[in-house]
Write a protein that holds these residues in place. Structure first.
Motif, PDB file in Angstrom:
ATOM      1  N   ASN A 281      79.066   0.424  55.671  1.00 54.26           N
ATOM      2  CA  ASN A 281      80.114  -0.584  55.661  1.00 54.26           C
ATOM      3  C   ASN A 281      80.867  -0.240  54.345  1.00 54.26           C
ATOM      4  N   PRO A 282      82.214   0.166  54.293  1.00 54.07           N
ATOM      5  CA  PRO A 282      82.969   0.552  53.179  1.00 54.07           C
ATOM      6  C   PRO A 282      83.517  -0.966  52.514  1.00 54.07           C
ATOM      7  N   HIS A 283      83.305  -2.008  52.931  1.00 52.63           N
ATOM      8  CA  HIS A 283      83.451  -3.239  52.468  1.00 52.63           C
ATOM      9  C   HIS A 283      82.056  -3.804  51.840  1.00 52.63           C
ATOM     10  N   PHE A 284      81.196  -3.230  51.990  1.00 49.82           N
ATOM     11  CA  PHE A 284      80.009  -3.984  51.629  1.00 49.82           C
ATOM     12  C   PHE A 284      80.119  -4.794  50.233  1.00 49.82           C
ATOM     13  N   HIS A 285      79.521  -5.852  49.791  1.00 48.58           N
ATOM     14  CA  HIS A 285      79.608  -6.534  48.988  1.00 48.58           C
ATOM     15  C   HIS A 285      79.108  -5.816  47.675  1.00 48.58           C
ATOM     16  N   GLY A 286      77.894  -5.087  47.717  1.00 48.38           N
ATOM     17  CA  GLY A 286      77.132  -4.437  46.841  1.00 48.38           C
ATOM     18  C   GLY A 286      75.756  -5.279  46.444  1.00 48.38           C
ATOM     19  N   GLU A 287      75.110  -4.459  46.340  1.00 43.42           N
ATOM     20  CA  GLU A 287      73.702  -5.037  46.088  1.00 43.42           C
ATOM     21  C   GLU A 287      72.957  -4.207  45.280  1.00 43.42           C
ATOM     22  N   THR A 288      72.106  -4.253  44.255  1.00 42.38           N
ATOM     23  CA  THR A 288      71.263  -3.327  43.692  1.00 42.38           C
ATOM     24  C   THR A 288      69.619  -3.184  43.999  1.00 42.38           C
ATOM     25  N   TYR A 289      69.345  -2.072  44.052  1.00 43.67           N
ATOM     26  CA  TYR A 289      67.633  -1.925  44.205  1.00 43.67           C
ATOM     27  C   TYR A 289      66.715  -2.745  43.335  1.00 43.67           C
ATOM     28  N   PRO A 290      65.947  -3.599  43.885  1.00 42.00           N
ATOM     29  CA  PRO A 290      65.195  -4.484  43.174  1.00 42.00           C
ATOM     30  C   PRO A 290      64.496  -3.829  42.101  1.00 42.00           C
ATOM     31  N   ALA A 291      64.279  -4.236  40.847  1.00 41.00           N
ATOM     32  CA  ALA A 291      63.634  -3.766  39.705  1.00 41.00           C
ATOM     33  C   ALA A 291      62.299  -4.637  39.506  1.00 41.00           C
ATOM     34  N   ASP A 292      61.947  -5.552  40.301  1.00 42.57           N
ATOM     35  CA  ASP A 292      60.640  -6.399  39.946  1.00 42.57           C
ATOM     36  C   ASP A 292      59.746  -6.106  40.825  1.00 42.57           C
ATOM     37  N   GLY A 293      58.988  -5.014  40.820  1.00 45.00           N
ATOM     38  CA  GLY A 293      57.830  -4.649  41.596  1.00 45.00           C
ATOM     39  C   GLY A 293      56.702  -4.625  40.591  1.00 45.00           C
ATOM     40  N   ASP A 294      55.432  -4.538  41.310  1.00 50.16           N
ATOM     41  CA  ASP A 294      54.377  -4.559  40.400  1.00 50.16           C
ATOM     42  C   ASP A 294      53.683  -3.128  40.229  1.00 50.16           C
TER      43      ASP A 294
END
Lengths: 468, 325, 720
Positions: free
Chosen positions: C310-323
């Motif tokens: 989706n070209p209009h996607f609001h943007g999200e980042t890959y999570p950094a809090d894993g174990d």
């Protein structure tokens, strides 16, 4: 131990059919003009060989149609209790095959399970294929397997050869006495092919089958000849049990077809007019609905019927049986139209023949004309249709089971075996023996039926037979 | 001619009504409208009210065949049967129980079905006739004898085995063709090859044997002997006379199946993932989608009747003695 | 006719030539002709075509596979964290309910459940979230919606959504969420959760009735949802809305992570409602309009579905809090990078197992669920019992992913049945005996190839209330021997059966054999094996089992009427809370009479009382105590044979990254990353055509035909 005989619907019909065939044979033997074409069939080596194979299949099917429920071992004598499991005489004969179940898949003639699984060995869990409970259980070491198999196969073949020699000797003596010659002279005639029936083929065929049977029996006593299936049942047993299903579908369907096809076909051709219109309407309607849909609907109707009358169908066998019967019925209802059309055309021609016209002029009743003049003249068409349809019906069962509208999923049938093989082929290493066994048995039956049908057609339809 | 066709089409109407009535009866003997609703609504959290609502929305809330509550002709028209069947006679199939437009679906699925069925039919015809001619040409030699035996052997193998073997060897083991799938246009060829190959091979046995019989019948006729007596070569005789006259029963026999090619093949399409009408029918049977089943039955019977008419026409075309009346 | 023969021959040769040419491009068996193997496209399959893509209607997992990527509910599950944790998606934060009493006064968070009249959830959504490009939003120069007043002529040439030249977008507003909640009540949509939600959301039931009345009065008119108020869902301001729930219902937040509560723009409904749209399958049910990372670009459920970024996607980042485990598995390598990674995802319809599995091995599918029958090649067990891939698959750089699904299979006893039902002690013992006899440990190894865990109770692992190891075993069926959980011996079962009044499988009074009936929806290729297996189990107790295979409708009917005796059933969790499993045994939810989900018709007053207490409690030791007490009751009564918790195994190729099974989240496509270059190289290597069979076939043909041709030549020469 007493037993409680169980007569399933299809059993009753099969034996009714058998009785009908025997009566027919008796009638034919008495009438020379009816015997003649059969004699032609009997002279064809291919047809006779096929007939022998068919005979073996039919015998197994018949033995498998004598059903009973065994008495439970510790039930009181005055009020015996019976198991809900319905067995057949055939089951009793091959009880070893039925009872020797493994845990899951094993390859043909194997002595270990096919898949590896957890085994507790010296307190450690390891993954290994464990030994079978029955297959090759008499062997101490794995490397003893091949010699053992060879020994058994040879022994079986030898027994088979011995048995066929005995049969052959008996045949020679009997035939020689019948022809009032010496056995030696008969043998010479046999070797030279100078007998009026294909004796060489028949003897060779019998010997082959006896030897094959001997090998099978020897091997089956110690191994699973065709391996075992997912729940560890012997695939040879499953394949043999499937014979009855195939035969029932091939024959009982025809039993349904015949009255409809003969009645409607001759009536339409003979009476013409509105009778013809109505019958034509009915068969065009039936013909134009895709058969699969009709069959699916019928199978569902039977399911509803079974569910609403659980008391009548108290055993799994009875439930599966009624579904099989329904399948035969509906396949019969959808497949009578072809033969009816053929008979209609033939009757249209026959009714204009001089002697039929004459009979009518003398005021002979329609029923008498049809039974005396029309029916005997179309009988060969009916016969050809029966033998030709048989193999098609056996093949159709497999396809229907694949779609899920065939026989009951709990029934032994080649269609269900093939259906199950879809998953087995997506395994690696491939589990091929169930598919292979179904293929081999089905192929043998259908090939024999086709070859026999060819012989019958050539003999009865001079238009096609006398050429070459 | 035109009048004849029109009249035959009119005759078709009572047949189609009969077909419809039969399908309808068979289907609703086993399935109540409640069953259909429940099947569509799924297994979780289904309330009786939801079922009622679904039935109202999809027109299954009326009586099946006879509406005693209505007056006059509405007794027959205000029923599930009438509401769902009448429109089909103008090829308005409406929506399936899953909400998709059936007419639309049939239009898009016809192509893939034909893409398999037509090549199987044409190539099969060619191959079978070639084999039959070869056997006739070498009649009474070892080639003919073993040819017939081979035909019987091929006939005795279930179609399912051909499909399974084809997929396993050609696609999986030898990587020669895609194992399943479909695409439109020129890309589609690679998907079609395997099912067509399997379809043709599966049909060789019965087809060539039957055509062989037809040609043999033809070869025994007087005019062929005359032609041969005139010194015509065997090949000439075969092609000019036997093939020509033998083609008449073959082609007229083939005409009746031509329209039905649209319906596709039930088994082949499911195995090879062809999005055609055959797999549509199978899916509908398995999902018990009555609207689709009924539409496919209607279409099938209509095409069958068209096939019958075409057969009659082709007879009168090849044989001037047959007159259409 | 000679002419015709010649033409036919030529046509045949032409066909042969074309087929050879078609085979001459890249890999011969590539099922994606004309596609670039090195494009950033993910290839996957679906085995059953989705029925509904409307978020108000779609419920089954194969549909959510698509809707999850397209629609965005306010909340989502964290990709990596376990136990499953809710985090905001379009919402600013996970909402905390505000409890109020009957008079409307705010209550503290720890107020007793009985005093709470309503829970109010106020949800703020992020600004600047935009919908995918869609013609429903397209506006002309004057700012009017371009495609909202189409006449028949304008629709005539349209075959699909891509035939509309113009598209537009719009900002997501709170009203869209409220609109969707109202849609749940729309009678024309028959939303599967309407019945359930109308018990919880204030005023939803009344809205449903009003809408139904309106639909009945004007059967042809569209329902304008905006004209009908819903007290339980109101817009507060442009980016905030408020949901009012009856009483206390802590599980409601889980529902907010499901597509049922995703936004639907009113423009889309108006657009699709125009005449002629539905006939072209242009409905919200088939052409979704969402704000998610992907939109449905190609919708051909008969062949393939294509999702595009989706070209209009609001943007999200890959999570950094894993174990640490995630870090070791390389799941944190992309931390902080912008999602989504994959440009396009192609899903092909694949109904048959054989093609599906073969294509995966050939590299044409990037990941695959493995059916049990493909398992033996795929997986072997190490000495510790951990599943591992076979050498041949490791050579192919295929990786295995495993997780226990939040689902349960069980065999239910109909508690209303005179033979197996009832709560008296001898009936309990009978059911316990049967529970031991049905050896599901063996079932798992035969039919599932180990892809399951023998169940110890109704709550599957991963959910609150499940107790790991020996402490959590079902003492009536299992026992701990040297710290290992083992099924109790068949002798125990025989003894229990005798105490229940059936020594050696015979009625102690009459001597009649005990005959039981097992109902199952038998279908599919291994139905027969399963039925055979069932029978084998009770043979061990000398009990006669009649298996009754039947179809879906008949089965449902029997269960509804309470005519079944034993039956097989399963349940997939809607949300990770034990309430979602224990309610299946709650008396007032009985199938017979009340039409609930309690198919066994189990009704134990003590259990019911505990359930009512447990369902509103917050997770903690106190809740665990109540659950333990409930488990003890249900294990002793044994209304179910707890069969197994299925394990889901997945396989992925080496070029697929960021795969962690998440059985609650359904929007995981955006995290997926692939390495197309590697894929192309591997595909080439694995799919070299094998040519010798063709050569062999040609040689065989020549060998057969040559003598014939020679004979014919000789014949010709003789006659000439």
């Amino acid at each position: 131990m007493t037993i409680h005989p169980v007569i399933l619907w299809t059993d009753a019909l099969i034996f009714a059919l058998l009785a009908a065939v025997l009566v027919l044979v008796w009638l034919i033997r008495r009438q020379e003009h009816l015997r003649a074409p059969w004699r032609v069939v009997a002279q064809r080596p291919m047809a006779m060989g096929a007939a022998l194979v068919l005979g073996v299949f039919v015998s197994i099917g018949l033995l498998d149609s004598l059903h009973y429920r065994a008495q439970l071992p510790d039930s009181p004598a005055d009020a015996p209790q019976y198991s809900v499991e319905v067995l057949s005489v055939f089951d009793a004969l091959v009880d070893g095959l039925r009872a020797r179940q493994e845990k899951t898949y094993s390859a043909p003639l194997a002595m270990q399970l096919y898949a590896k699984e957890f085994v507790q060995r010296d307190g450690v869990t390891v993954r290994d294929s464990s030994r079978l409970q029955h297959g090759g259980a008499h062997l101490a070491q794995a490397d003893a397997r091949l010699p053992d198999i060879t020994r058994r196969a040879l022994a079986g073949a030898a027994q088979g050869a011995l048995a066929s020699l005995l049969v052959f000797a008996g045949l020679a003596v009997w035939q020689a006495r019948r022809m009032q010659t010496s056995p030696g002279a008969w043998l010479a005639a046999w070797r030279g092919g100078r007998l009026d029936w294909p004796a060489r083929t028949v003897v060779l065929m019998v010997a082959t089958m006896l030897m094959l049977g001997g090998v099978m029996m020897q091997l089956a006593a110690g191994y699973h000849v065709f391996g075992t299936d997912k729940v560890g049942q012997d695939v040879l047993y499953i394949s043999l049990k499937s014979i009855r299903t195939g035969l029932v579908i091939g024959t009982l369907t025809t039993l349904v077809t015949l009255p409809l096809a003969i009645g409607f076909g001759i009536a339409a051709g003979y009476f013409r007019g509105w009778v013809d219109d109505v019958i034509q309407y009915v068969y065009t309607v039936l013909n134009s609905i895709p058969g699969v849909l009709l069959i699916a609907a019928a199978v569902l109707i039977v399911q509803v019927y079974i569910e609403s009358n659980p008391d009548i169908f108290d055993t799994a066998a009875a439930r599966a049986d009624i579904r099989l019967l329904a399948l035969c019925l509906i396949m019969g209802v959808t497949s009578w139209t072809g033969l009816a059309r053929l008979l209609r055309g033939e009757s249209l021609k026959l009714r204009t023949l001089d002697y039929v016209e004459a009979a009518r002029a003398f005021g002979v009743s329609n029923a008498r004309i049809i039974s005396r003049h029309i029916f005997p003249n179309v009988f060969h068409l009916v016969l050809i249709a029966i033998v030709l349809d048989f193999s098609g019906l056996v093949l159709a069962e497999a396809v229907l089971s694949y779609i899920g509208v065939g026989v009951d999923p709990a029934m032994y049938s080649w269609g269900n075996m093939i259906n199950g093989a879809r998953l087995e082929l997506a395994r690696e290493p491939v589990v091929w023996w169930q598919l292979g066994a179904a293929f081999a048995f089905m192929f043998t039956l259908v090939l024999a039926a086709n070859l026999f049908a060819d012989g019958v057609r050539d003999a009865f339809d001079p238009r096609l037979g006398g050429r070459r | 001619m035109l009048a004849y066709i029109l009249r035959r089409l009119l005759y078709a109407i009572p047949i189609l009504i009969g077909v419809n009535l039969l399908t309808f009866t068979l289907f609703f003997v086993v399935n109540t409208p409640d069953d259909i609703a429940r099947l569509q609504l799924g297994a979780k959290h289904v309330t009786p009210e939801a079922i009622e609502r679904w039935k109202v929305e999809h027109g299954y809330d009326k009586p099946l065949m006879l509406n005693a509550a209505a007056a006059g002709s509405a007794q027959f028209t205000d029923t599930i049967f009438f509401k769902h069947s009448a429109a089909m006679f103008v090829f308005e199939f409406g929506k399936g129980d899953d909400g998709r437009n059936i007419g639309n679906e049939i239009r898009t699925r016809m192509g893939p079905s034909l893409a398999i069925a037509l090549p199987v039919f044409v190539i099969g015809l060619l191959v079978n006739i070639t084999f039959a001619l070869l056997m006739v040409f070498f009649r009474a030699t070892y080639l003919d004898l073993w040819g017939v035996v081979l035909c019987v052997v091929l006939m005795s193998i279930s179609g399912l085995f051909y499909i399974i073997a084809g997929q396993y060897f050609i696609a999986k083991l030898w990587n020669l063709l895609p194992i399943s799938g479909f695409a439109g246009g020129i890309d589609g060829i690679r998907f079609i090859l395997l099912p067509v190959l399997v379809g043709v091979v599966a049909g060789i046995g019965s087809g060539s044997r039957w055509y062989r019989t037809i040609f043999l019948e033809e070869i025994g006729k007087d005019y062929v002997r005359t032609a041969r007596a005139k010194g015509l070569g065997e090949v000439r005789v075969l092609f000019r006379h036997v093939l020509k006259n033998g083609m008449i029963p073959i082609l007229t026999g083939a005409v009746v199946v031509l329209p039905l090619l649209f319906m596709g093949s039930l088994i082949t399409e499911s195995f090879f993932g062809i999005p055609g009408l055959g797999s549509y029918t199978i899916d509908a049977i398995q999902a018990q989608d009555f609207a689709v089943v009924r539409a496919m039955v209607f279409l099938g019977s209509f095409l069958y009747i068209v096939g019958l008419i075409l057969t009659d026409i082709s007879y009168s075309w090849v044989d001037p003695r047959v007159r259409l009346q | 006719m000679v002419r015709i023969g010649e033409i036919l021959l030529r046509a045949w040769l032409l066909g042969l030539g074309m087929s050879l040419m078609a085979g001459c491009s890249d890999s011969w068996n590539n099922p994606y002709p004309g596609s670039e193997a090195n494009a950033n496209v993910l290839y996957s399959a679906f085995s059953e075509r989705p029925k509904h893509l409307d978020p108000a209607r779609s419920y089954s997992s194969n549909e959510v596979e698509f809707t999850g990527q397209i629609y965005e509910p306010p909340l989502q599950y964290h990709f990596l964290k376990r136990p499953y944790t809710l985090i905001p998606l379009t919402a600013e934060a996970v909402p905390k309910p505000q409890y109020v009493d009957a008079a409307g006064h705010a209550l503290p968070d720890d107020a007793p459940a009985a005093s709470i009249a309503e829970s109010v959830y106020e949800i703020s959504i992020r600004p600047d979230v935009r919908y995918q490009p869609h013609p429903a939003f397209a506006r002309d120069a004057a700012g009017r919606l371009r495609y909202h007043a189409l006449d028949a002529a304008a629709v005539a040439g349209i075959t699909g959504i891509h035939d509309f030249a113009h598209t537009g977008t719009r900002e997501l507003v709170a009203a869209d969420y409220v609109y969707q909640i109202k849609r749940l009540a729309n009678p024309r949509l028959s939303s599967p959760i309407f019945g359930l939600m109308s018990e919880h959301i204030v005023g939803l039931k009344a809205l449903g009735e009003a809408l139904e009345k309106s639909a009945r009065d004007n059967p042809d008119a569209e329902l304008k949802l905006d004209d009908f108020p819903l007290v339980g869902a109101e817009v507060v301001d442009r980016h905030t809305y408020r949901i009012r729930i009856k009483g206390k219902y802590p599980q409601f937040t889980y529902w907010l992570a499901m597509p049922f509560f995703a936004p639907v723009p009113w423009e889309a409904e108006v657009f699709y409602a125009q005449a002629g749209m539905a006939d072209r399958n242009l409905t919200l049910d088939w052409q979704p309009v969402g704000t998610g990372p992907y939109y449905l670009a190609e919708n051909d459920p008969n062949r393939r579905m294509v999702l595009k970024k989706n070209p209009h996607f609001h943007g999200e980042t890959y999570p950094a809090d894993g174990d640490a485990e995630d870090r070791q598995a390389g799941l944190l390598a992309d931390a902080g990078k912008t999602l989504p990674f994959v440009e396009e995802a192609v899903y092909s319809l694949e109904k048959e197992t054989i093609p599906y599995w073969s294509k995966f091995l050939q590299g044409y599918y990037d990941s695959s669920g493995i059916s049990s029958d493909s398992f033996d090649q795929a997986v072997q067990f190490s000495s510790g019992g951990d599943p591992q891939l076979t050498d041949s698959m490791r050579e192919q750089d295929i990786h295995l992913i495993t997780a226990v699904a939040a689902s349960l299979w069980y065999v239910g006893f109909n508690m209303l049945d005179p033979v197996v039902g009832g709560l008296s002690e001898d009936r309990q013992k009978l059911r316990q005996a049967l529970s031991i006899a049905f050896d599901y440990d063996e079932f798992i190894s035969i039919f599932l190839n180990g892809r399951g865990i023998p169940a110890q109770g109704p709550i599957p692992p991963g959910l609150f209330g499940y107790v790991e190891g020996v402490a959590g075993l079902n003492p009536y069926v299992y026992e701990a021997r040297d710290g290992v959980i083992q099924r109790r011996s068949i002798e125990t079962a025989r003894k229990l059966l005798g105490e229940a009044g059936y020594p050696n499988g015979r009625d102690a009074k009459t001597g009649a054999p005990l005959v039981l009936y097992f109902d199952t929806m038998a279908s599919g290729p291994d139905a027969k094996s399963r039925l055979d297996w069932m029978k084998k189990q009770l043979d061990k107790l000398n009990v006669q089992l009649v298996v009754r295979g039947t179809d879906y409708n008949r089965f449902q009917d029997k269960i509804r009427k309470g005519n079944a005796q034993l039956f097989e059933w399963g349940w997939n969790a809607d949300y990770p809370d034990p309430e979602n499993f224990l309610f299946l045994l709650y008396g007032p939810h009985k199938k017979v009479g009340s039409g609930g989900e309690n198919a066994a018709n189990y009704d134990n007053p003590e259990f019911n009382r505990l359930f009512e207490r447990m369902k509103d409690m917050d997770n903690g030791p106190e809740r665990q105590q109540v659950i333990d007490a409930m488990l003890e009751i249900v294990r002793r009564d044994a209304p179910w044979i707890f069969a197994y918790y299925p394990k889901s195994f997945g396989l992925r190729h080496g070029w697929v990254h960021n795969v962690k099974p998440n059985l609650m989240a359904n929007n995981t496509l955006k995290y997926r990353r692939i390495d197309p270059g590697l894929r192309e190289a591997r595909r080439d290597e694995w799919n070299r055509p094998v040519l010798w069979p063709i050569v062999l076939l040609l040689a065989a043909l020549v060998a057969v035909i040559a003598p014939a041709v020679i004979a014919w030549r000789r014949h010709e020469r003789k006659t000439a």
